[in-house]
Design an enzyme around this catalytic site. Structure first.
Site, mmCIF file in Angstrom:
data_model
loop_
_atom_site.group_PDB
_atom_site.id
_atom_site.type_symbol
_atom_site.label_atom_id
_atom_site.label_comp_id
_atom_site.label_asym_id
_atom_site.label_seq_id
_atom_site.Cartn_x
_atom_site.Cartn_y
_atom_site.Cartn_z
ATOM 1 N N GLN A 1 8.003 3.008 -8.394
ATOM 2 C CA GLN A 1 6.942 2.051 -8.084
ATOM 3 C C GLN A 1 6.222 1.784 -9.404
ATOM 4 O O GLN A 1 5.520 2.647 -9.902
ATOM 5 C CB GLN A 1 5.993 2.632 -7.034
ATOM 6 N N GLY B 1 2.744 -1.177 1.630
ATOM 7 C CA GLY B 1 3.412 -1.858 2.730
ATOM 8 C C GLY B 1 4.717 -2.448 2.215
ATOM 9 O O GLY B 1 5.783 -2.266 2.782
ATOM 10 N N GLY B 2 4.587 -3.157 1.122
ATOM 11 C CA GLY B 2 5.770 -3.727 0.495
ATOM 12 C C GLY B 2 5.516 -3.898 -0.985
ATOM 13 O O GLY B 2 4.359 -3.940 -1.408
ATOM 14 N N MET B 3 6.578 -3.954 -1.772
ATOM 15 C CA MET B 3 6.437 -4.252 -3.199
ATOM 16 C C MET B 3 7.438 -5.331 -3.522
ATOM 17 O O MET B 3 8.631 -5.214 -3.248
ATOM 18 C CB MET B 3 6.688 -2.981 -4.024
ATOM 19 N N GLU B 4 6.895 -6.393 -4.141
ATOM 20 C CA GLU B 4 7.639 -7.647 -4.294
ATOM 21 C C GLU B 4 8.635 -7.615 -5.450
ATOM 22 O O GLU B 4 8.734 -8.590 -6.193
ATOM 23 C CB GLU B 4 6.626 -8.779 -4.487
ATOM 24 N N ASN B 5 9.351 -6.520 -5.650
ATOM 25 C CA ASN B 5 10.302 -6.459 -6.747
ATOM 26 C C ASN B 5 11.283 -7.624 -6.622
ATOM 27 O O ASN B 5 11.822 -7.866 -5.542
ATOM 28 C CB ASN B 5 11.002 -5.101 -6.738
ATOM 29 N N HIS C 1 4.451 -12.135 3.075
ATOM 30 C CA HIS C 1 3.637 -11.816 1.897
ATOM 31 C C HIS C 1 4.523 -11.508 0.682
ATOM 32 O O HIS C 1 4.358 -12.109 -0.380
ATOM 33 C CB HIS C 1 2.723 -10.631 2.222
ATOM 34 N N GLU C 2 5.458 -10.584 0.863
ATOM 35 C CA GLU C 2 6.291 -10.185 -0.287
ATOM 36 C C GLU C 2 7.152 -11.352 -0.758
ATOM 37 O O GLU C 2 7.354 -11.547 -1.954
ATOM 38 C CB GLU C 2 7.162 -8.979 0.063
ATOM 39 N N HIS D 1 5.264 -13.749 -2.940
ATOM 40 C CA HIS D 1 5.134 -13.271 -4.327
ATOM 41 C C HIS D 1 6.262 -13.783 -5.226
ATOM 42 O O HIS D 1 6.128 -13.758 -6.449
ATOM 43 C CB HIS D 1 5.148 -11.742 -4.360
ATOM 44 N N GLU E 1 -2.543 -11.799 -5.861
ATOM 45 C CA GLU E 1 -2.711 -11.419 -4.458
ATOM 46 C C GLU E 1 -3.435 -12.459 -3.606
ATOM 47 O O GLU E 1 -3.103 -12.626 -2.436
ATOM 48 C CB GLU E 1 -3.414 -10.064 -4.358
ATOM 49 N N ASP F 1 -5.769 0.145 -10.513
ATOM 50 C CA ASP F 1 -5.681 0.277 -9.060
ATOM 51 C C ASP F 1 -7.060 0.289 -8.401
ATOM 52 O O ASP F 1 -7.179 0.032 -7.200
ATOM 53 C CB ASP F 1 -4.893 1.532 -8.663
ATOM 54 N N TYR G 1 -7.288 -10.045 -2.502
ATOM 55 C CA TYR G 1 -6.428 -10.599 -1.447
ATOM 56 C C TYR G 1 -7.184 -11.637 -0.608
ATOM 57 O O TYR G 1 -6.804 -12.796 -0.528
ATOM 58 C CB TYR G 1 -5.943 -9.484 -0.503
ATOM 59 N N ARG H 1 1.779 5.820 3.194
ATOM 60 C CA ARG H 1 1.259 4.487 2.863
ATOM 61 C C ARG H 1 -0.253 4.569 2.655
ATOM 62 O O ARG H 1 -1.008 4.922 3.566
ATOM 63 C CB ARG H 1 1.609 3.520 3.991
ATOM 64 N N LYS I 1 -2.697 2.492 2.427
ATOM 65 C CA LYS I 1 -3.559 1.699 3.304
ATOM 66 C C LYS I 1 -3.949 2.478 4.560
ATOM 67 O O LYS I 1 -5.049 2.308 5.085
ATOM 68 C CB LYS I 1 -2.814 0.427 3.688
HETATM 69 ZN ZN LIG Z 1 0.830 -8.554 -2.590
#
Ligand SMILES: [Zn+2]
Length: 628
Positions: free
Chosen positions: A163, A290-294, A317-318, A321, A340, A395, A403, A576, A578
């Site tokens: 990550q 939740g997700g990572m937009e790689n 969302h991802e 991105h 975001e 962070d 967001y 997670r 969140k």
């Molecule tokens: Zn995002």
């Protein structure tokens, strides 16, 4: 009013750099790479003197030792011929560095800065247009999370994922770890037999035991990502698919079946998808986001799989991105809202296209209410979109503000200029700034020139400076309202007048309505009332993690002990952030709760990624080394 938008990003560069940049423009081969990079408080790199433009990785993954080792070759643009190459490195063991002729180069690894890690400085010869660094990661390399077979779904093989966002890529690759420095990359990865390696790149296949990858579009370093595990693939369409552990891959494919429709809607809204494939990787529950937009390969938490597609806004969302974030990127972490806020707005538009306005309105209202709740507890300086993060970890800026406040700003512009005109503007914005990293002042200038100036009368309806540079929510902020959630408010009113839960009209309620219902519980909720609600609606037994997480927080706050066991199981398995953050925060509000939190955390902490422990350590005043 004096604010940073009055300062051109160029003015932060020395005159010498500008001269070097001007000189370099005569070299067509490097013309693309030499636009000045704004100063980044979260990187040691000096990309306006020597710039990395391509990363070539060759790594062997060792699960027993929990390290990856090998080499990285970095292609350079020499803007200041006398300058050394300065890289970011964190928890890496650097073995040696060689120049482009293969002979050794002197290097120094400075003592680590607490936030940023070390500066790795490599002396260059005049002819060096690349360097090779041989190195190994260490078990302290925070980007990497090594999972035992027991921490995976199938329990048969170990798992590794990285990550990178925000400043963790430097803990597995020494490079210029600033989102303003875009690189292409290639990689060769060796993993144990039976495991598959996947990356945020084009997969070129397995050859002689080596997995090969190539990313030919320039991306910020935080988007370089690797996953290794026992994985299977299911195609969802010609360009979309999902990787997951074998026992879950079919269920994952069923839940994600609308992905192609989402990509098409996104393209219809804001222009072509420019990354080739859009695939997804389902990770074990330890994944901190939740997700990572790689790029080309979104990384996903398994907690979004509710079995009824009710949480797939995460995919919207991802996917969004792929435009806002991956194509047009925040140049520094101060500009995080550009990633975001734009993505949250875009996500809402995709949800509206694919699932209809009612669903999108519910999600917008929930987002707005979340912002209002968290804003009330925040330091006002942290409610500024162009946030000052100097001396702090990036962070800390990752709150609801970038967001939701960011999305509301775009929604306000849409209201003023009309959807058609605003969509045209956003499409042009993505196109004009494609594969670039930009700052908030640069966004502001683009907005003024390409939208506001075209219609001064409408532009007078919004105070852009207040939105971007002032704390709080401007008075003209749109206030989303959903008729579906108004039904829930009616049920809450009935419950307040002592109705039993069985009398409520909850027929056909979806996840978003249940979330609104639970968030709307009165402050004087009793354990008896919770027991009654639980008997009717079985919240403690819910397998929807969004609903469960809110319910468990209420259980802590109102002393509903019947959920204790479920809470501990949840905290031991899900990583997670969140979900963890509000639960540990609620526990820490009382002495007995804090004691209990410490007992659980002592066991659970090794199962969480550093992104999550960084947050929970602070909540619990945890000293690293406590009972580990
Ligand atoms: Zn995002």
């Amino acid at each position: 009013m004096n604010h940073p938008s009055l300062t051109s990003p160029l003015s932060t560069l020395g005159a010498g750099v500008l001269l070097a940049l001007a000189g370099c423009r005569s070299n067509p081969a490097s013309a693309e790479a030499v636009l000045p990079v704004p100063l980044d408080a979260h990187s040691h790199a000096e990309p306006n003197r020597v710039r990395v433009r391509h990363v070539d990785l060759d790594l062997t993954v060792d699960f027993a030792a929990r390290v990856a080792s090998g080499r990285v070759e970095l292609d350079l643009v020499r803007l200041d011929p006398s300058a050394p190459l300065v890289l970011d490195a964190l928890a890496l063991e650097i073995q040696d560095a060689t120049g482009s002729d293969g002979t050794p180069r002197d290097f120094t690894l400075a003592p680590p800065d607490e936030l940023l890690g070390s500066a790795l400085t490599i002396e260059l010869e005049p002819w060096d247009d690349s360097v090779v660094v041989r190195y190994a990661t260490t078990p302290a390399s925070e980007a990497m999370q090594w999972l035992t077979p027991e921490q995976t779904r199938d329990g048969t093989h170990p798992f590794l994922f990285t990550q990178g966002e925000s400043i963790l890529t430097r803990s597995w690759i020494p490079l210029q770890d600033s989102p303003g420095v875009r690189v292409t990359y290639a990689a060769r990865i060796r993993v144990p037999d039976g495991l598959t390696a996947v990356m945020s790149a084009e997969q070129l296949g397995l050859e002689d035991g080596v997995w090969r990858f190539r990313m030919e579009r320039p991306i910020p370093p935080y988007l370089i990502a690797l996953g290794v595990g026992r994985l299977e693939f299911r195609a969802l369409s010609a360009r979309c698919g999902v990787w997951a552990e074998p026992s879950f891959v079919d269920a994952a494919a069923a839940e994600l079946e609308d992905t192609e429709a989402m990509v098409r809607s996104a393209e219809k809204l804001f222009g072509p998808y420019r990354w080739g494939r859009y695939d997804m990787l389902v990770l074990p529950p330890a994944f901190p986001y939740g997700g990572m937009e790689n790029p080309r390969l979104t990384f996903l938490t398994p907690t979004m799989f509710a079995g009824d597609k009710s949480l797939v806004s995460l995919i919207a969302h991802e996917l969004a991105h792929s435009w806002s974030g991956n194509l047009v990127t925040n140049a520094t972490w101060r500009d995080f809202w550009l990633n975001e806020g734009t993505t949250t707005y875009f996500e809402q538009r995709i949800m509206e296209e694919v699932y209809g306005p009612a669903r999108s309105e519910m999600e917008q209202q929930l987002g707005y209410e979340g912002l209002v709740r968290s804003k009330a507890e925040m330091d006002p300086r942290d409610t500024v979109l162009f946030i000052d993060l100097s001396g702090r970890h990036p962070d800390e800026g990752s709150t609801d503000v970038p967001y939701e406040k960011g999305a509301l700003f775009l929604r306000r512009l849409e209201q003023l200029f009309g959807r058609e005109r605003f969509d045209e503007f956003l499409t042009e914005y993505f196109d004009a700034n494609a594969f670039r990293s930009i700052t908030t002042p640069e966004f502001e200038a683009y907005l003024r020139a390409h939208l506001l100036a075209s219609d001064p009368a409408r532009a007078a309806g919004v105070d852009v400076e207040e939105w971007l540079y002032e704390p709080g929510l401007p008075a003209d902020a749109p206030r989303p309202a959903s008729a579906e959630l108004a039904r829930v408010d009616e049920a809450l009113r009935l419950l307040g007048s002592a109705a039993t839960s069985a009398e409520l009209d909850t027929d056909g309620w979806v996840t978003q309505q249940w979330l609104h219902f639970l968030e709307g519980m009165p402050a004087d909720l009793t354990a008896e009332r919770m027991a009654e609600l639980d008997a009717t609606f079985a919240f403690t037994a819910s397998d929807n993690d969004e609903i469960l997480a809110v319910w468990l927080r209420l259980a802590i706050a109102h002393g509903y002990a019947a959920a204790d066991e479920r809470l501990e199981l949840f905290l031991m398995t899900v990583g997670r952030r969140k979900f963890l953050q509000p639960l540990y925060t609620e526990l820490a509000k009382t002495e007995s709760g804090k004691l209990r939190a410490h007992q659980i955390y002592a066991q659970a902490r090794p199962r969480y990624h550093s992104v999550s422990t960084g947050t929970i350590d602070d909540i619990l005043d945890w000293e690293r080394g406590d009972s580990e």
